[in-house]
Design an enzyme around this catalytic site. Structure first.
Site, PDB file in Angstrom:
ATOM      1  N   ARG A 272       0.831  -1.204   0.000  1.00 53.94           N
ATOM      2  CA  ARG A 272       0.000   0.000   0.000  1.00 53.94           C
ATOM      3  C   ARG A 272       0.868   1.258   0.000  1.00 53.94           C
ATOM      4  O   ARG A 272       2.030   1.245   0.435  1.00 53.94           O
ATOM      5  CB  ARG A 272      -0.956   0.038   1.195  1.00 53.94           C
ATOM      6  CG  ARG A 272      -0.288   0.207   2.566  1.00 53.94           C
ATOM      7  CD  ARG A 272      -0.235   1.651   3.048  1.00 53.94           C
ATOM      8  NE  ARG A 272       0.570   1.813   4.237  1.00 53.94           N
ATOM      9  CZ  ARG A 272       1.885   2.001   4.242  1.00 53.94           C
ATOM     10  NH1 ARG A 272       2.576   2.048   3.115  1.00 53.94           N
ATOM     11  NH2 ARG A 272       2.543   2.161   5.380  1.00 53.94           N
TER      12      ARG A 272
ATOM     13  N   GLU B 198      -0.945  10.815   7.755  1.00 54.48           N
ATOM     14  CA  GLU B 198       0.196  10.015   8.239  1.00 54.48           C
ATOM     15  C   GLU B 198       0.366  10.174   9.739  1.00 54.48           C
ATOM     16  O   GLU B 198       0.310  11.301  10.252  1.00 54.48           O
ATOM     17  CB  GLU B 198       1.460  10.474   7.508  1.00 54.48           C
ATOM     18  CG  GLU B 198       2.457   9.375   7.267  1.00 54.48           C
ATOM     19  CD  GLU B 198       1.944   8.337   6.276  1.00 54.48           C
ATOM     20  OE1 GLU B 198       1.357   7.333   6.727  1.00 54.48           O
ATOM     21  OE2 GLU B 198       2.110   8.545   5.060  1.00 54.48           O
ATOM     22  N   HIS B 199       0.594   9.044  10.390  1.00 56.19           N
ATOM     23  CA  HIS B 199       0.735   8.988  11.848  1.00 56.19           C
ATOM     24  C   HIS B 199      -0.532   9.495  12.546  1.00 56.19           C
ATOM     25  O   HIS B 199      -0.476  10.057  13.636  1.00 56.19           O
ATOM     26  CB  HIS B 199       1.982   9.747  12.319  1.00 56.19           C
ATOM     27  CG  HIS B 199       3.244   8.987  12.001  1.00 56.19           C
ATOM     28  ND1 HIS B 199       3.717   7.976  12.789  1.00 56.19           N
ATOM     29  CD2 HIS B 199       4.091   9.066  10.952  1.00 56.19           C
ATOM     30  CE1 HIS B 199       4.816   7.464  12.259  1.00 56.19           C
ATOM     31  NE2 HIS B 199       5.073   8.110  11.130  1.00 56.19           N
TER      32      HIS B 199
ATOM     33  N   ASP C 279      -3.376   7.229  12.352  1.00 48.76           N
ATOM     34  CA  ASP C 279      -4.256   6.062  12.600  1.00 48.76           C
ATOM     35  C   ASP C 279      -4.283   5.671  14.075  1.00 48.76           C
ATOM     36  O   ASP C 279      -5.338   5.401  14.632  1.00 48.76           O
ATOM     37  CB  ASP C 279      -3.943   4.877  11.675  1.00 48.76           C
ATOM     38  CG  ASP C 279      -2.545   4.284  11.802  1.00 48.76           C
ATOM     39  OD1 ASP C 279      -1.686   4.893  12.471  1.00 48.76           O
ATOM     40  OD2 ASP C 279      -2.319   3.201  11.214  1.00 48.76           O
TER      41      ASP C 279
ATOM     42  N   GLY D  36      12.146  -3.310   2.814  1.00 47.90           N
ATOM     43  CA  GLY D  36      12.447  -2.164   3.665  1.00 47.90           C
ATOM     44  C   GLY D  36      11.987  -0.849   3.065  1.00 47.90           C
ATOM     45  O   GLY D  36      12.430   0.221   3.460  1.00 47.90           O
TER      46      GLY D  36
ATOM     47  N   GLY E 231       8.927   0.433   3.104  1.00 48.61           N
ATOM     48  CA  GLY E 231       7.811   1.092   3.785  1.00 48.61           C
ATOM     49  C   GLY E 231       6.505   1.015   3.007  1.00 48.61           C
ATOM     50  O   GLY E 231       5.622   1.847   3.175  1.00 48.61           O
TER      51      GLY E 231
ATOM     52  N   SER F 220       4.470  -1.526   3.283  1.00 54.25           N
ATOM     53  CA  SER F 220       3.666  -2.491   4.041  1.00 54.25           C
ATOM     54  C   SER F 220       3.874  -3.924   3.589  1.00 54.25           C
ATOM     55  O   SER F 220       2.915  -4.697   3.504  1.00 54.25           O
ATOM     56  CB  SER F 220       2.177  -2.148   3.979  1.00 54.25           C
ATOM     57  OG  SER F 220       1.911  -1.089   4.807  1.00 54.25           O
ATOM     58  N   SER F 221       5.133  -4.284   3.332  1.00 56.56           N
ATOM     59  CA  SER F 221       5.351  -5.692   3.009  1.00 56.56           C
ATOM     60  C   SER F 221       4.983  -6.568   4.196  1.00 56.56           C
ATOM     61  O   SER F 221       4.527  -7.698   4.013  1.00 56.56           O
ATOM     62  CB  SER F 221       6.793  -5.933   2.563  1.00 56.56           C
ATOM     63  OG  SER F 221       7.677  -5.386   3.489  1.00 56.56           O
TER      64      SER F 221
ATOM     65  N   ASP G 221      -2.496  -0.061   7.660  1.00 50.65           N
ATOM     66  CA  ASP G 221      -1.866  -0.901   6.636  1.00 50.65           C
ATOM     67  C   ASP G 221      -2.676  -2.167   6.394  1.00 50.65           C
ATOM     68  O   ASP G 221      -2.931  -2.551   5.248  1.00 50.65           O
ATOM     69  CB  ASP G 221      -0.442  -1.265   7.062  1.00 50.65           C
ATOM     70  CG  ASP G 221       0.423  -0.039   7.281  1.00 50.65           C
ATOM     71  OD1 ASP G 221       0.026   1.061   6.854  1.00 50.65           O
ATOM     72  OD2 ASP G 221       1.494  -0.179   7.897  1.00 50.65           O
TER      73      ASP G 221
HETATM   74  C1  GLA Z   1       3.205   2.523   9.676  1.00 48.76           C
HETATM   75  C2  GLA Z   1       2.168   1.851  10.579  1.00 48.76           C
HETATM   76  C3  GLA Z   1       0.774   2.431  10.328  1.00 48.76           C
HETATM   77  C4  GLA Z   1       0.802   3.962  10.390  1.00 48.76           C
HETATM   78  C5  GLA Z   1       1.942   4.539   9.558  1.00 48.76           C
HETATM   79  C6  GLA Z   1       2.092   6.024   9.722  1.00 48.76           C
HETATM   80  O1  GLA Z   1       2.947   2.211   8.340  1.00 48.76           O
HETATM   81  O2  GLA Z   1       2.133   0.458  10.348  1.00 48.76           O
HETATM   82  O3  GLA Z   1      -0.147   1.898  11.245  1.00 48.76           O
HETATM   83  O4  GLA Z   1       0.876   4.405  11.713  1.00 48.76           O
HETATM   84  O5  GLA Z   1       3.180   3.921   9.868  1.00 48.76           O
HETATM   85  O6  GLA Z   1       0.985   6.683   9.202  1.00 48.76           O
END
Ligand code: GLA
Length: 373
Positions: free
Chosen positions: A19, A25-26, A28, A113, A115, A117-118, A163
């Site tokens: 995703r 961002e930050h 959730d 690595g 970011g 969401s692997s 994610d």
């Molecule tokens: C990572 C976390 C998510 C979210 C983001 C920041 O991807 O897994 O839950 O907090 O950072 O938005």
């Protein structure tokens, strides 16, 4: 958005997407608003049933396979890559599901690595495998929550729900506006026609398990508590203006980011609905600046990428995506300019940092599923 139970075939393949988060961002884990979308790249698991209650899981990227005995409860404690599937299998065991044995081979095309969401993709793919093997399914939100809990308990990352929801609920051609408090999810049409989304890997390995992520989360909780609430979602503009001065500086900056980011997420959705790309792009730049200056989760390389992108014709906006501390940036680009923007970004980044950036354009894609045989 629930899906019917899958059949339980002898051999099958599951795909779960990675995703990107367009904005929000930050937020959730602060009960806030996020706008992720599933992408075309992801994780695949090819599965063959076995009859002895044992799971073997091999990853094309990892030297050492994992063997898990499903006849006894799986417990946290692994430190290898297989802690993600193990955590998910344990979650279904705790629900009382009897999981048949299987051999699995994991492959994928998400940058490691990066970011994207692997780990959530591996979790939700594993959950989809379990459901296919057992011939029944959880509600998608319960499935995403089980995967989030696996990450908390087995990987030690206190992540939010974004994610796993993005990977489970993904819908082709749509971003997902998720209210992380009510868990309401609205699919918002994204892309098609005039804009493309370019994902650029900074090449700086992002790691959330090193404590900074948990620290941000704790700082937000402290800020909310300092204002007399259990969550920053409860802080209204009036309360914020009246009370922000009572917080320690760092907590005030973290909270200022979260509160404004929730507003930006709603404004971004409105801009998407109007197909007002300049406004959407401006909100992306503002989000990045806030993550850099107030939330302090960017890094020099991500900032360089966004600065280069901001100066290129055809780029509406650019921001880091995901947890930060490295990983990927996303750029919203006029579709006709995609190739020239990608070439110029690559050149500029190479000359500023010496790093060859991996990049690709993606559309919003569907969520995790069993692939047709
Ligand atoms: C990572 C976390 C998510 C979210 C983001 C920041 O991807 O897994 O839950 O907090 O950072 O938005």
């Amino acid at each position: 958005m629930n899906r019917p139970p899958h059949p339980a075939p002898g051999a099958f393949t599951v795909h779960a997407p990675g995703r990107v988060n367009l904005i929000g961002e930050h937020t959730d884990y602060n009960d806030g608003l996020v706008l992720p979308m599933a992408i075309e790249r992801g994780v695949r698991i090819a599965v063959t049933r076995r009859t002895d209650g044992v799971a073997t899981i091999r990853s094309e990227r990892e030297a050492i396979p994992a063997t898990l005995d499903l006849r006894t409860p799986l417990e946290p404690g692994r430190s290898d890559w297989a802690r993600y599937p193990a955590g998910v299998l344990a979650g279904y065991q705790r629900l009382g599901w009897s999981i048949p044995g299987f051999d699995a081979v994991v492959s994928g095309d998400l940058p490691a690595g990066g970011g994207l969401s692997s780990s959530a993709a591996l979790e939700v793919a594993t959950a989809t495998v379990v459901e296919a093997l057992c011939g029944r399914s959880l509600d998608l939100l319960d499935k995403a929550t089980l995967c989030q809990q696996a990450e908390h308990a087995f990987a030690g990352v206190p992540c939010g729900i974004m994610d796993q929801c993005a990977v489970a609920f993904g819908r082709a051609g749509h971003a997902l506006l998720i209210d992380c408090r009510s868990r309401e999810i609205r699919a918002v049409p994204f892309g098609g026609g005039d804009v493309a989304l370019v994902v650029v890997n900074s090449g700086v390995r992002h790691s959330l398990a090193d404590g900074e992520y948990a620290r941000r989360r704790a700082e937000c909780e402290a800020a909310a508590a300092g204002l007399g609430f259990s969550s920053l979602r409860d802080v209204t503009p009036a309360i914020w203006e009246a009370s922000r001065g009572t917080l320690p500086d760092r907590e005030a900056r973290r909270a200022a980011h979260v509160l404004a980011e929730n507003d930006r997420t709603l404004a971004f959705v409105a801009a998407l609905e109007e197909r007002d790309w300049p406004s959407a792009g401006r909100l992306m730049h503002e989000s990045h600046a806030s993550l850099r200056d107030l939330y302090e989760v960017s890094c020099r390389e991500l900032d360089v990428l966004c600065e280069i992108a901001a100066a290129l014709p055809g780029v509406f906006g650019c921001r880091m995506t995901g947890g930060g501390f490295g990983g990927c940036a996303i750029a919203l680009v006029a579709v006709d300019a995609t190739d020239t923007v990608m070439a110029a970004l690559g050149r500029g980044y190479r000359s500023s940092t010496g790093i060859e950036a991996e990049m690709f354009a993606t559309r919003a894609a569907a969520g995790a599923r069993v692939l047709p045989a």
